[in-house]
Enzyme design. Sequence first.
Site, PDB file in Angstrom:
ATOM      1  N   ASP A  28      39.994  57.663  44.284  1.00 44.77           N
ATOM      2  CA  ASP A  28      41.268  57.826  44.970  1.00 44.77           C
ATOM      3  C   ASP A  28      42.255  58.486  44.021  1.00 44.77           C
ATOM      4  OD1 ASP A  28      43.112  56.990  47.343  1.00 44.77           O
ATOM      5  OD2 ASP A  28      44.183  56.346  45.552  1.00 44.77           O
ATOM      6  N   HIS A 169      48.637  51.848  47.369  1.00 42.53           N
ATOM      7  CA  HIS A 169      49.015  53.182  46.885  1.00 42.53           C
ATOM      8  C   HIS A 169      48.959  53.277  45.361  1.00 42.53           C
ATOM      9  CE1 HIS A 169      49.969  54.815  50.798  1.00 42.53           C
ATOM     10  NE2 HIS A 169      50.728  53.773  51.054  1.00 42.53           N
TER      11      HIS A 169
END
Length: 578
Positions: A28, A169
């Site tokens: 990610d 996040h």
Amino acid sequence: MVLVVDAVQGTFEDLGTPLSDITFVVFDLETTGGSAAEHAVTEIGAVKVRGGEVLGELATLVDPGGPIPPFISVLTGITDAMVVAAPKMESVLPSFLEFIRGATLVAHNSPFDMGFIKAACAAHGYPPPNNPVLDTVDLARRLLTRDETPNCKLATLARLFRSSSEPCHRALADARATVDVLHGLIGRAGSFDVHTLEELHSFVRAPTPEQRRKRHLADLVPHAPGVYVFEDARGEALYIGKSTNLRNRVRSYFTASETRSRIREMIGIAERVRPIVCATPLEAEVRELRLIGASKPRYNRKSRFPEKVVWLKLTDELFPRLSIVREVKDDRATYLGPFGSTRLAEDARAALHEAVPLRQCTERLTARTTRSACVLAGMGRCGAPCEGGETPAVYNAHVEAARAAMTVDAGPVFRAVEARMERLSAERRYEEAAVDRDRLAAYVRTAARMQRLASLTRLPHLVAASPSFNGGWEIHVIRHGRLTAAGVMPKGAHPVPYVDALVATAETVVPGPGPTPAASAEETECVLRWLEAPGVRLVQVDGDWSLPARGAARLKARIDLAYEPRHRPRSREGRPLR
């Protein structure tokens, strides 16, 4: 002559590579924005797994080479101070490429993350990775039903599969959550007899038996712009869409490119496709919206309930206040909207209250009202007109400031909320800052949208034309933001008779109150997008078409940067799905 063929027993390798033997690198990225061409990576997180066992992890902040936008810092918690001593991408990239060597890459919404990796490789002289790539969004769409999950966002899937890591996040935490999602999806795939990497790739893209069986439904659909309606055996609309080429679009629903689980489910129920040919693509887009709003097909997600919007109303009374209402009335009040939900309207109201000290109580005040002021007066957030702290004339200054913020000048609200966000961020109160960010976004986006809509809806009559593919012209008549007529003028024809005929047959519009007096906000936005497209020519315009110089549109780009799609699934055309 006899031909002898020796039978050869296949090896296990011929059957494919078992998923338990595959080394996956689930990764990610956090970035400064959503465009790989314009923005930079701020963090990389990757987890290497095989057979359910974690083999290693890689995590590092990355110096993006420039400031991180404040809204991105609020979203991710990554600040300029955190990356000032971090390595740059040219130092991090070799380690990442070595870490993924020989592995199958996995990401949630992989086109986003792979786009940044490929851009970094191109910028620093490395060939792009040729590793196989799996997208957990695609897997989820194929393996999960609408009853199990309302969407394929990472946070939703992480809850479904009870991930031990909560997406937040931050790159490594999100990568760990994606590992749990991957393992859950692979477990689901086993029930479909999918046990190898090759089978998994084929399973994701293969059309279902129902898709193959119902390909004939596209046979009678014409090659023309228009609207298509999938119907069940009773004639009920299941799904409504539009296309510039109806035949090609409908046929795509019966191919491997259609992977959305709810659409594949819909195809299993559909018995016919009803085409509605339109003169122009814009007419098709508008008809689609109107049909969806009228029929409310259960497999359409967007635009089904245009009547369920809400508005923020600056009331018309002695001491006005901001109220959330479901109807725009023909009164002297000022309205901001439409909002898709009450929560968004409440967020916008909170942003306005941050800049303008309007009263927040709900009772109707008169000049004779006298009662004790609430706690907001003690905090300096209200002038306490309820106990005579402000006269109607003094209070009216706040009312005019709120009216201006709603209609012509978003600057004061933006500056007030931004200053509070910066103060909260400096104190590392990121969650509170994120709440203010959401409130500011609800206000700015809606104000920009409303001002843009109102610029068109106040025009009683407009005719515009754009070149068509065959050399002619597509002509549309728009009244108060509503499409009232559409037609195509052949190449070389004189325009005046065609325009006059189209205007004469156009729908008569009696506008109602508010910023969207004759059509839904979505329809007017469709018309606006077409009017702003290259090549469009204005033929007739009654009135002035303009936007306020200090309106919210100039601030919207800064808001949108904070909400660049990260883990939002995308359509085949690359647009984020809502």
